[in-house]
Design an enzyme around this catalytic site. Structure first.
Site, PDB file in Angstrom:
ATOM      1  N   SER A 144       1.037  -1.147   0.095  1.00  0.00           N
ATOM      2  CA  SER A 144      -0.068  -0.176  -0.096  1.00  0.00           C
ATOM      3  C   SER A 144       0.802   1.321  -0.100  1.00  0.00           C
ATOM      4  O   SER A 144       2.315   1.274   0.319  1.00  0.00           O
ATOM      5  CB  SER A 144      -0.690  -0.090   1.359  1.00  0.00           C
ATOM      6  OG  SER A 144      -1.491   1.318   1.574  1.00  0.00           O
ATOM      7  N   TYR A 157      -1.812  -1.221  10.488  1.00  0.00           N
ATOM      8  CA  TYR A 157      -1.886  -1.541   9.020  1.00  0.00           C
ATOM      9  C   TYR A 157      -0.804  -1.150   8.309  1.00  0.00           C
ATOM     10  O   TYR A 157      -0.143  -1.870   7.542  1.00  0.00           O
ATOM     11  CB  TYR A 157      -3.183  -1.046   8.657  1.00  0.00           C
ATOM     12  CG  TYR A 157      -3.428  -1.105   6.982  1.00  0.00           C
ATOM     13  CD1 TYR A 157      -3.761  -2.271   6.530  1.00  0.00           C
ATOM     14  CD2 TYR A 157      -2.929  -0.145   6.228  1.00  0.00           C
ATOM     15  CE1 TYR A 157      -3.891  -2.619   5.403  1.00  0.00           C
ATOM     16  CE2 TYR A 157      -3.242  -0.068   4.970  1.00  0.00           C
ATOM     17  CZ  TYR A 157      -3.696  -1.293   4.008  1.00  0.00           C
ATOM     18  OH  TYR A 157      -3.613  -1.382   2.960  1.00  0.00           O
TER      19      TYR A 157
END
Length: 252
Positions: A144, A157
């Site tokens: 990401s 995350y």
């Protein structure tokens, strides 16, 4: 007519039931790949497989949990049993976790690490087990833009997505001599069910990132899938260890 770029290739797509995975499945199938689709939930996989096979694509599915070693070995073996070989793998399965770092419950932290980090490692390990014997293979992981830079509110995350980049770079060194390429995508905000969860967890955060993106829009699962298709194809034959942002220019 030109030959589709993935014609003749068997691709394992992990995390295929929704979002980027389901959209990528359509892209990979249209590019000529034979697909084994994997996710934890059977019903959406069965529906997607039925749709793609009705359109003439060679697609099968099986369920599995990437945080469980036996499950990962099982769906990799099922792919080889069904198709005979494994040319490539798209390791897309992941979960998200919102909240300031000191507010994340320990059990939640353990779970996201088990899925996003351990799960990616288990997939790489089992995929390489098959690819090493063949002398070729291409693996694409998913990180990401949160794995490239920090921001507030999704620390657990982001830590896991930094780790996926580290796993990928190490794997590229470990397995390149075996003929196996390993790369990683770093999507920005992408219109998926996971993005909806992020919107709920961090009100206004997604919109702020889109506003700071040069292209001024969120991406789509198909755009991420097209990037994976390129890295899985022979057109990327000399690319390994790369981190490819699919973020509309956000990290530029």
């Amino acid at each position: 007519m030109s030959t589709p770029p993935l014609a003749g290739k068997v691709i394992l797509l992990v995390g295929a039931s929704a979002g980027i995975g389901a959209d990528a499945a359509r892209v990979l199938a249209e590019d000529g790949a034979a697909l084994m689709l994997v996710a934890r939930t059977k019903e959406p996989l069965a529906a997607l497989t039925e749709q793609l096979t009705s359109e003439g694509h060679d697609v099968a599915f099986t369920t599995g949990d990437i945080s469980d070693a036996a499950s990962v070995a099982g769906f990799v073996d099922a792919t080889v049993a069904r198709f005979g070989r494994l040319h490539g793998a798209f390791n897309n399965a992941a979960m998200t976790q919102g909240g300031r770092l000191d507010a994340v419950p320990e059990a939640d932290f353990d779970r996201i690490v088990a899925v996003n980090v351990k799960g990616t490692w288990l997939c790489i390990r089992e995929e390489v087990r098959v690819m090493e014997g063949q002398g070729f293979g291409s693996i694409v992981n998913v990180s990401s833009i949160g794995g490239l830079r920090g921001s507030s509110g999704m620390g657990a995350y982001q830590a896991t997505k930094h780790a996926v980049i580290g796993l990928t770079r190490t794997a590229a060194h470990d397995f390149g001599p075996l003929g196996i390429r390993v790369n990683v995508l770093a999507p920005g905000p992408t219109e998926t069910p996971m993005l909806a969860e992020t919107r709920r967890a961090i009100p206004g955060g997604v919109e702020a990132r889109i506003a700071a993106t040069p292209l001024r829009k969120a991406g789509t699962g198909a755009e991420v899938g097209a990037s994976a298709a390129f890295l899985l194809s022979d057109r990327a034959s000399h690319i390994s260890g790369a981190v490819l942002p699919v973020d509309g220019g956000f990290c530029a």
